[in-house]
Write a protein that holds these residues in place. Structure first.
Motif, mmCIF file in Angstrom:
data_model
loop_
_atom_site.group_PDB
_atom_site.id
_atom_site.type_symbol
_atom_site.label_atom_id
_atom_site.label_comp_id
_atom_site.label_asym_id
_atom_site.label_seq_id
_atom_site.Cartn_x
_atom_site.Cartn_y
_atom_site.Cartn_z
ATOM 1 N N ASP A 173 0.830 -1.214 0.000
ATOM 2 C CA ASP A 173 0.000 0.000 0.000
ATOM 3 C C ASP A 173 0.861 1.259 0.000
ATOM 4 O OD1 ASP A 173 -2.216 -1.634 0.053
ATOM 5 O OD2 ASP A 173 -2.602 -1.357 2.205
ATOM 6 N N LEU A 174 1.907 1.279 0.800
ATOM 7 C CA LEU A 174 2.784 2.442 0.858
ATOM 8 C C LEU A 174 3.510 2.663 -0.471
ATOM 9 C CD1 LEU A 174 4.256 2.074 4.453
ATOM 10 C CD2 LEU A 174 2.747 3.883 3.624
ATOM 11 N N LYS A 175 3.900 1.589 -1.123
ATOM 12 C CA LYS A 175 4.554 1.731 -2.426
ATOM 13 C C LYS A 175 3.591 2.321 -3.446
ATOM 14 C CE LYS A 175 8.125 -1.811 -2.141
ATOM 15 N NZ LYS A 175 8.608 -3.084 -2.664
ATOM 16 N N GLU A 176 2.332 1.854 -3.431
ATOM 17 C CA GLU A 176 1.342 2.404 -4.352
ATOM 18 C C GLU A 176 1.125 3.892 -4.084
ATOM 19 O OE1 GLU A 176 -2.223 0.094 -4.061
ATOM 20 O OE2 GLU A 176 -1.223 -1.745 -4.724
ATOM 21 N N GLU A 177 0.992 4.263 -2.831
ATOM 22 C CA GLU A 177 0.793 5.669 -2.473
ATOM 23 C C GLU A 177 2.004 6.504 -2.882
ATOM 24 O OE1 GLU A 177 -0.332 8.372 1.436
ATOM 25 O OE2 GLU A 177 -0.397 6.187 1.561
ATOM 26 N N ARG A 178 3.202 5.993 -2.651
ATOM 27 C CA ARG A 178 4.417 6.701 -3.060
ATOM 28 C C ARG A 178 4.436 6.915 -4.569
ATOM 29 N NH1 ARG A 178 9.339 3.045 -3.356
ATOM 30 N NH2 ARG A 178 8.114 2.461 -5.161
ATOM 31 N N ASP A 179 4.050 5.881 -5.329
ATOM 32 C CA ASP A 179 4.035 6.008 -6.782
ATOM 33 C C ASP A 179 3.004 7.038 -7.243
ATOM 34 O OD1 ASP A 179 6.051 4.137 -6.895
ATOM 35 O OD2 ASP A 179 4.710 2.456 -7.379
ATOM 36 N N ARG A 180 1.841 7.074 -6.576
ATOM 37 C CA ARG A 180 0.826 8.083 -6.929
ATOM 38 C C ARG A 180 1.346 9.499 -6.668
ATOM 39 N NH1 ARG A 180 -2.882 4.505 -4.462
ATOM 40 N NH2 ARG A 180 -2.939 5.814 -2.623
ATOM 41 N N TRP A 181 1.997 9.688 -5.525
ATOM 42 C CA TRP A 181 2.538 11.011 -5.207
ATOM 43 C C TRP A 181 3.648 11.384 -6.183
ATOM 44 C CZ3 TRP A 181 0.397 14.665 -2.501
ATOM 45 C CH2 TRP A 181 -0.472 14.354 -1.480
ATOM 46 N N ALA A 182 4.465 10.428 -6.558
ATOM 47 C CA ALA A 182 5.547 10.704 -7.500
ATOM 48 C C ALA A 182 4.972 11.083 -8.860
ATOM 49 C CB ALA A 182 6.463 9.488 -7.622
ATOM 50 N N ALA A 183 3.916 10.394 -9.286
ATOM 51 C CA ALA A 183 3.293 10.714 -10.568
ATOM 52 C C ALA A 183 2.682 12.115 -10.537
ATOM 53 C CB ALA A 183 2.232 9.670 -10.915
ATOM 54 N N GLN A 184 2.033 12.454 -9.419
ATOM 55 C CA GLN A 184 1.442 13.790 -9.299
ATOM 56 C C GLN A 184 2.537 14.860 -9.310
ATOM 57 O OE1 GLN A 184 -1.126 14.355 -5.955
ATOM 58 N NE2 GLN A 184 -1.531 16.489 -6.428
ATOM 59 N N ALA A 185 3.629 14.630 -8.614
ATOM 60 C CA ALA A 185 4.722 15.600 -8.594
ATOM 61 C C ALA A 185 5.311 15.767 -9.991
ATOM 62 C CB ALA A 185 5.797 15.152 -7.614
ATOM 63 N N GLU A 186 5.408 14.678 -10.729
ATOM 64 C CA GLU A 186 5.933 14.755 -12.090
ATOM 65 C C GLU A 186 4.990 15.550 -12.997
ATOM 66 O OE1 GLU A 186 7.185 11.643 -15.600
ATOM 67 O OE2 GLU A 186 7.311 11.004 -13.500
ATOM 68 N N ARG A 187 3.685 15.311 -12.878
ATOM 69 C CA ARG A 187 2.705 16.059 -13.671
ATOM 70 C C ARG A 187 2.792 17.550 -13.362
ATOM 71 N NH1 ARG A 187 -0.748 11.852 -12.250
ATOM 72 N NH2 ARG A 187 -1.747 13.165 -10.703
ATOM 73 N N LEU A 188 2.899 17.884 -12.093
ATOM 74 C CA LEU A 188 2.978 19.301 -11.715
ATOM 75 C C LEU A 188 4.285 19.936 -12.187
ATOM 76 C CD1 LEU A 188 1.469 19.170 -8.127
ATOM 77 C CD2 LEU A 188 0.417 20.142 -10.171
ATOM 78 N N ALA A 189 5.349 19.185 -12.189
ATOM 79 C CA ALA A 189 6.639 19.739 -12.606
ATOM 80 C C ALA A 189 6.676 19.966 -14.111
ATOM 81 C CB ALA A 189 7.758 18.804 -12.188
ATOM 82 N N LEU A 190 5.971 19.134 -14.874
ATOM 83 C CA LEU A 190 6.002 19.250 -16.326
ATOM 84 C C LEU A 190 4.895 20.147 -16.878
ATOM 85 C CD1 LEU A 190 6.764 15.547 -17.294
ATOM 86 C CD2 LEU A 190 8.357 17.463 -17.168
#
Length: 139
Positions: free
Chosen positions: A108-125
């Motif tokens: 569960d923590l890995k999935e949540e980390r991946d979601r946050w990483a994807a959101q951070a990437e979307r915001l950065a780009l």
């Protein structure tokens, strides 16, 4: 210090012939001294013939083998042994369930980390936003 055949038999609580049979079959290893008598190492003796509770100064107790890898020909399990075994089995089961829960939490923590990483990437780009007021007028 090595034991003679008589001393070893007394310490192990068996007959001398039992020790001789164990020596001849190779179950027990020992050396012969200069006089031709057996010299048995106490550690080797107790490896083959484990200490019993009554030998350790606990009179009145049943002869329970203290060796951890008891052979199938050892004494039958007592009710105390059965209780300990049941408690240990319950503890093992509880630990297995804990491991399963921890593994699920980790996934569960890995999935949540991946979601946050994807959101951070979307915001950065994403292109920068322009304010809704195009020009600010000064007075």
């Amino acid at each position: 210090m090595h034991l003679s055949l008589r001393q070893a038999a007394k310490e192990a609580g068996v007959a001398k012939t039992t020790l001789i049979r164990a020596l001849r079959s190779g179950r027990l290893s020992a050396q012969k001294n200069d006089l031709g008598d057996w010299a048995i190492d106490p550690a080797e003796l107790h490896r083959v013939f484990p200490l019993r509770a009554q030998d350790q100064g606990d009179p009145g107790s049943a002869p329970v083998v203290l060796d951890h890898d008891a052979s199938p020909s050892g004494p039958p399990a007592t009710s105390l042994d059965r209780e300990r075994l049941a408690a240990l089995e319950a503890q093992v089961q509880a630990l297995k369930e804990l491991i399963q829960r921890l593994d699920q939490d980790k996934r569960d923590l890995k999935e949540e980390r991946d979601r946050w990483a994807a959101q951070a990437e979307r915001l950065a780009l994403a292109p920068p936003r322009r304010p809704w007021w195009p020009w600010r007028r000064s007075a």
